[in-house]
Design an enzyme around this catalytic site. Structure first.
Site, PDB file in Angstrom:
ATOM      1  CB  THR A   1      -0.936  -0.007   1.230  1.00 29.96           C
ATOM      2  OG1 THR A   1      -1.859  -1.072   1.068  1.00 29.96           O
ATOM      3  CG2 THR A   1      -1.697   1.301   1.365  1.00 29.96           C
TER       4      THR A   1
ATOM      5  CG  ASP B   1      -2.570  -7.772   2.864  1.00 29.66           C
ATOM      6  OD1 ASP B   1      -2.944  -7.063   3.808  1.00 29.66           O
ATOM      7  OD2 ASP B   1      -3.113  -7.746   1.737  1.00 29.66           O
TER       8      ASP B   1
HETATM    9  N1  ASP Z   1      -2.653  -5.557  -0.002  1.00 18.71           N
HETATM   10  C1  ASP Z   1      -1.627  -4.690   0.512  1.00 18.71           C
HETATM   11  C2  ASP Z   1      -0.323  -5.472   0.551  1.00 18.71           C
HETATM   12  O1  ASP Z   1      -0.104  -6.233   1.432  1.00 18.71           O
HETATM   13  C3  ASP Z   1      -1.999  -4.189   1.861  1.00 18.71           C
HETATM   14  C4  ASP Z   1      -1.005  -3.249   2.518  1.00 18.71           C
HETATM   15  O2  ASP Z   1       0.105  -3.052   2.107  1.00 18.71           O
HETATM   16  O3  ASP Z   1      -1.393  -2.674   3.552  1.00 18.71           O
HETATM   17  O4  ASP Z   1       0.451  -5.330  -0.343  1.00 18.71           O
END
Ligand code: ASP
Length: 379
Positions: free
Chosen positions: A13, A94
């Protein structure tokens, strides 16, 4: 004093951008390095940092990160180890706890900080938590320049804490304090200043640093549920390619006491698979001696995961199996702390030999076929 920090951008993210720029709150995807550099200052508090250009590491959602990427990150740090004071890895939240755990095992004699961070809201967003997380991670990695104590291990710096990477878990999908290490205090509290807890410091290695280059991918993680049917467990655990399994049991390490289920586990151990028992509880550790249900697993040759997180258990098992050790040795090392990942060691010694362990370090001694199983606090 100045410090030099190498930054690896693996995605998540923190560097994401909207798929449709007209809808910044809509679906996101990993942005490029250039996107990232637009939001991050090149020098900070005497800490010079550079973004590594590494073709094997393209920015991705961390749900796509696995053993291939862990090995690529480990190799990239090993290649650059000598030229830098510390390393920051920008990573999705994640699977950050898996990557931090995997790296902690792959690195032998790590003597520099390797700090993973990311964010819940992307850098392009005005309410991002990524900028502060990045700056805090940079200070931990560039400790020399800001007069902090060194934390020479793999850590997760996120929100208000610095955590040992192989003890950390993602606890919230959206809180800016998303990570906790349920069985270990934070290594540092991040407030208006950073307070490092020196009592948790790991000893500095004297041998040369190296990174292991293999991880077994034939490992699974299975949750025992009430009423689980034996034939379903057999399908999950006894397939020929599987070499190891994490078994998430109830409470202190208890499965249902069903003979059919236990037969499946016994068959799997007899086939040379390593089965590691971890608890489904968030805190506490596996003690297979407490109840008959758990004790049945000891007799079958199931290994105790003590208080390993599921992430640490899986990656530790993948690392030990990747080192091509015989199953008995993998089982032995799984129960002994390698990188500060567990609170106790569990070892089998001949009856009488337990006298050689300092009494205040021995938590429990369990009789076992003429030997003794010792639960020992590492010295
Ligand atoms: N889906 C994202 C990831 O893990 C979530 C995040 O970074 O907070 O890459």
């Amino acid at each position: 004093m100045k410090a030099r920090v190498l930054v690896l951008y693996t995605g998540g993210t923190i560097g994401m951008t909207p798929v449709d720029p007209a809808y910044p709150e809509g679906t996101r995807r990993p942005g490029t390095k250039e996107d990232l550099l637009r939001y991050l200052p090149p020098v900070r508090d005497g800490i010079e940092w550079e973004l590594l250009s590494e073709p094997a590491l393209r920015p991705m959602d961390s749900s796509d990160v696995g053993p291939r990427e862990w090995l690529a990150m480990a190799a990239a740090i090993a290649r650059n180890y000598d030229g830098w004071d510390g390393f920051v890895i920008l990573h999705g939240t994640d699977t950050m706890a898996y990557t931090a755990s995997a790296l902690s095992f792959l690195f032998e004699n790590l003597g520099k900080p390797v700090v993973l961070t990311g964010s819940q809201t992307p850098l392009f967003h005005e309410r991002t938590d990524g900028r502060l997380n990045f700056l805090n991670a940079l200070r931990i990695a560039g400790y020399k320049a800001v007069r902090l104590p060194a934390v020479p291990e793999v850590t997760i710096c996120f929100g208000n804490v610095l955590l040992r990477g192989n003890r950390a878990r993602k606890m919230s999908t959206s809180d800016t304090d998303a990570f906790e290490s349920p069985n270990l205090r934070p290594l540092a509290a991040i407030e208006s200043e950073i307070f490092v807890d020196r009592s948790l410091a790991r000893p500095r290695p004297s041998d040369p640093f190296r990174a292991a280059a293999a991880m077994c991918e034939e490992v699974v993680d299975i949750t025992i549920v009430p009423g689980l049917r034996a034939e379903l467990l057999r399908a999950l655990i006894c397939a020929p390619p599987i070499r190891g399994a994490i078994l998430r049991t109830f409470g202190q390490g208890n499965p249902p006491n069903s003979p059919a289920l236990l037969r499946v586990l016994g068959d799997a151990v007899a086939a040379g698979k390593v089965i590691v028992n971890v608890t489904q509880c968030a805190r506490g550790f596996v003690n297979m001696y407490q109840y008959e249900n758990g004790r049945a697993l000891v007799d079958l040759g199931v290994t105790s995961g003590l208080d390993l997180t599921p992430e640490a258990a899986l990656t530790k098992l993948a690392w030990l199996l990747g080192a091509k050790l015989p199953p008995a040795e993998v089982r032995r090392r799984m129960q002994i702390g390698q990188r500060g990942e567990q609170t106790f060691d569990l070892m089998r010694v001949p009856a009488g030999d337990e006298a050689g362990f300092a009494a205040d370090r021995v938590r429990h001694a369990f009789p076992m076929d003429g030997d003794v199983l010792l639960l020992v606090e590492p010295g």
